[in-house]
Design an enzyme around this catalytic site. Sequence first.
Site, PDB file in Angstrom:
ATOM      1  N   ASP A 193     -32.365 -82.737 100.952  1.00  0.00           N
ATOM      2  CA  ASP A 193     -33.270 -83.887 101.100  1.00  0.00           C
ATOM      3  C   ASP A 193     -33.207 -84.778  99.852  1.00  0.00           C
ATOM      4  OD1 ASP A 193     -35.006 -85.705 102.185  1.00  0.00           O
ATOM      5  OD2 ASP A 193     -36.755 -84.392 102.159  1.00  0.00           O
TER       6      ASP A 193
ATOM      7  N   HIS B 259     -30.003 -88.515 101.562  1.00  0.00           N
ATOM      8  CA  HIS B 259     -30.265 -89.949 101.695  1.00  0.00           C
ATOM      9  C   HIS B 259     -29.320 -90.683 100.750  1.00  0.00           C
ATOM     10  CE1 HIS B 259     -33.871 -89.452 104.199  1.00  0.00           C
ATOM     11  NE2 HIS B 259     -34.074 -88.365 103.483  1.00  0.00           N
ATOM     12  N   LEU B 260     -28.364 -91.393 101.327  1.00  0.00           N
ATOM     13  CA  LEU B 260     -27.401 -92.139 100.508  1.00  0.00           C
ATOM     14  C   LEU B 260     -27.812 -93.595 100.320  1.00  0.00           C
ATOM     15  CD1 LEU B 260     -23.943 -90.746 101.756  1.00  0.00           C
ATOM     16  CD2 LEU B 260     -25.245 -90.110  99.710  1.00  0.00           C
TER      17      LEU B 260
ATOM     18  N   ASP C 295     -35.637 -88.804 110.567  1.00  0.00           N
ATOM     19  CA  ASP C 295     -36.200 -88.281 109.319  1.00  0.00           C
ATOM     20  C   ASP C 295     -36.906 -89.345 108.494  1.00  0.00           C
ATOM     21  OD1 ASP C 295     -36.573 -86.193 107.278  1.00  0.00           O
ATOM     22  OD2 ASP C 295     -35.341 -87.547 106.093  1.00  0.00           O
TER      23      ASP C 295
ATOM     24  N   ASN D 178     -32.256 -93.416 107.795  1.00  0.00           N
ATOM     25  CA  ASN D 178     -33.299 -94.395 107.440  1.00  0.00           C
ATOM     26  C   ASN D 178     -32.817 -95.404 106.391  1.00  0.00           C
ATOM     27  OD1 ASN D 178     -33.255 -92.409 105.443  1.00  0.00           O
ATOM     28  ND2 ASN D 178     -35.434 -92.572 105.012  1.00  0.00           N
TER      29      ASN D 178
ATOM     30  N   HIS E  39     -38.208 -84.107 111.796  1.00  0.00           N
ATOM     31  CA  HIS E  39     -39.092 -84.200 110.625  1.00  0.00           C
ATOM     32  C   HIS E  39     -40.482 -83.882 111.157  1.00  0.00           C
ATOM     33  CE1 HIS E  39     -40.746 -86.481 106.971  1.00  0.00           C
ATOM     34  NE2 HIS E  39     -41.804 -86.322 107.746  1.00  0.00           N
TER      35      HIS E  39
END
Lengths: 323, 443
Positions: free
Chosen positions: B303, B58-59, B150, B90, B177
């Site tokens: 993750d 997740h960036l 996700d 997301n 997910h």
Amino acid sequence: MRHLLSTRDLERASAIRLLDVAEDMAQTADRAVRTLPALRDKTVVNLFFEDSTRTRLSFEAAAKRLSANVITFSAKGSSVSKGESLKDTAQTLLAMGADAIVVRHHDSGAAHRLANAGWIDAAIINAGDGTHEHPTQALLDAFTIRQRRFGADARGRGLDGVRVAIVGDILHSRVARSNVWLLHALGADVHLVAPRTLLPHGIDTWPVAVHEHLDEALALAPDAVMMLRIQSERMRDAFFPSAREYGREWGLTAERFAALGPDTMVMHPGPMNRGLEISSVAADSSGSTVLAQVTNGVFIRMAVLYLLVAGSGSDADPIGGQG
Amino acid sequence: MTALLIRGAALLGGAPADLRVRQGVIVDRGSLSAEAGERVIDAEGLVALPGLVDLHTHLREPGGEASETVLTGTRAAAAGGFTVVHAMANTTPVADTAGVVEQVHRLGQRAGYADVRPVGAVTVGLAGEQLAEIGAMARSAARVRVFSDDGHCVHDPLLMRRALEYVATFDGVVAQHAQEPRLTVGAQMNEGALSSELGLAGWPAVAEEAIIARDVLLAEHVGARLHICHLSTAGSVDIVRWAKARGIAVTAEVTPHHLLLTEELARSYDARFKVNPPLRRDEDVHALRAALADGTIDIVATDHAPHPVEAKECTWAEAAFGMVGLESALSVVQQAVVETGLLDWAAVARAMSTAPAAIGRVEGYDEPLAEGSPANLTLVDPAHRRSWAVSDLRGRSTNTPYTARELPGRIVTTVHRGVLTVDGGELLGPEAVIAAHQEVDHG
């Protein structure tokens, strides 16, 4: 003891000491001057993120009887309801010089977090956290059972062999959790009764006997039957089909009450749903301890505040001599 | 310095050898002598691995720049030995259009610390109602091949079936997910005796396993490939093992934290240990390790989930789910499965580079450290030991669960497309990295 966060880690000796100090506090209730100087110049903050008039009033009465300065901080209408974090609230209270914080919170672990996150250096007393624990409620229940059972001879005793049935929504009940650990530590024989939907997962590892039917537990002639408040909105989440069916299967109906032994204590932490988990005839009977529980709650909270806040001299006799 | 000679590294943990890097390519391998103008890196005692490929990062950019950006996240990646990260969808706005995925992709190129492969959303706005423009994202400059909602499960079975079919049309894979939403309403931690004691709402294993069971059967029925994100229970392992034995095209990932940590940490109510799926029991941890060793689980993915301090300095129920993991991933894997004798370094290279690259259709990673391969590699000192600290992090957020835990291993060097991003254990600055890429590209 620095904080009171749960009964899970309360040892038998500490629990009995707390109950004994509460006995001392109870004796002062009969005096002409009921206020004790033990917490003079100490500040006790009642921090209530969740409404609970009964518990808040009980803690306030206890702190005032010990001469503490009492500040009550209710979340409703305060900065807390405007999104202030637990951390910021704690640090605000620290700046006010709180010696003890009585915290009631809708989230499990809130008291634990306040005690251990390093945000504040004050004694933390858990007045109910989510579905985790409500240790002073369990202590007042144990106190009530002990006093009814042993009277003037209660001091120094545990509850060895006393059979207690706790009935109702065990899954969501912090009262049930605190009672399980405390009653077990005191040597009681604990029985939990609920439909399977309201029993927590993994309950087989708890030091209790579990019954899915109330009549099965009552047949064992418990010394005390503790009815938990059932929230009727649970039926919308499919925990049980209807209030009527719940009452019929797991309520202390007039018929079930009539079949109890004459000395059986009928307990309820309040507020009661008459006609749902408990019938009026049971609630108003001579076996009912409901009002005694309220009275004893003040003594227990006095004992807790005294032992945690009175400082290094807390091993001393709180009231200057026995009686 | 684009000419490198790496001396005496144990290649994939095997025999020591030298590697020569020129213009972004490994040009020679063996016993080599230094040439003029070449930077010599003494790698004696170090293990050379291919650049690590994270399939699950997740960036946070766009929209969550308070927690992480493409630049800060890829810096954390480089510090952890990664040269490719797959940026989850997301964000705000959600990566459900060609425009967003191209922007994220371009930000990665500009930063130069790692290739950023955007993951496209399966459904518009991650809402689980209608398919996102999967074809447009696949055909965009970002060349998206992994699609995932996700953070949310694609729980509607018909929509999941269509997603598997449609994504397969573009040679992509749906990364699921696996979380049955109705079974996890308000869920806070693994459901069991401990959640009951702590009064935290349970996240039962069956909520993951039921979705995995359904989805492997759907994948079989429609003949598409399926990837399972962050598998966390022993029961999930059994289902994936069964599915693979049946020939179903399923791959599975496990996170480093699920290989090391257990639910017992929730006793502290310290929200750094709150993650989704939750930390499970000791027996789950051991089943996950064994499954990674026997190939039932294909890959390790971080993750990496950065959150601002205030999202963790609160009660457990109020806190956000997730932990950062890029910097610590290889150390945790070393502790959990290398030092326990379950995986050798070649297997680690497979689980953290070759296999995730294959799932994400990332080119240049099929022959690790081979002559002629792009120069994406990392050198790790496995003998190093340290007490993990927030100061070991290089991203923008500090929500690591490993603080004060003794962890082995240290990334000494990372080379991304022939450019040093970590040198002597130190992360290089943004200008140096950009300048070095220009030298490789035009030199």
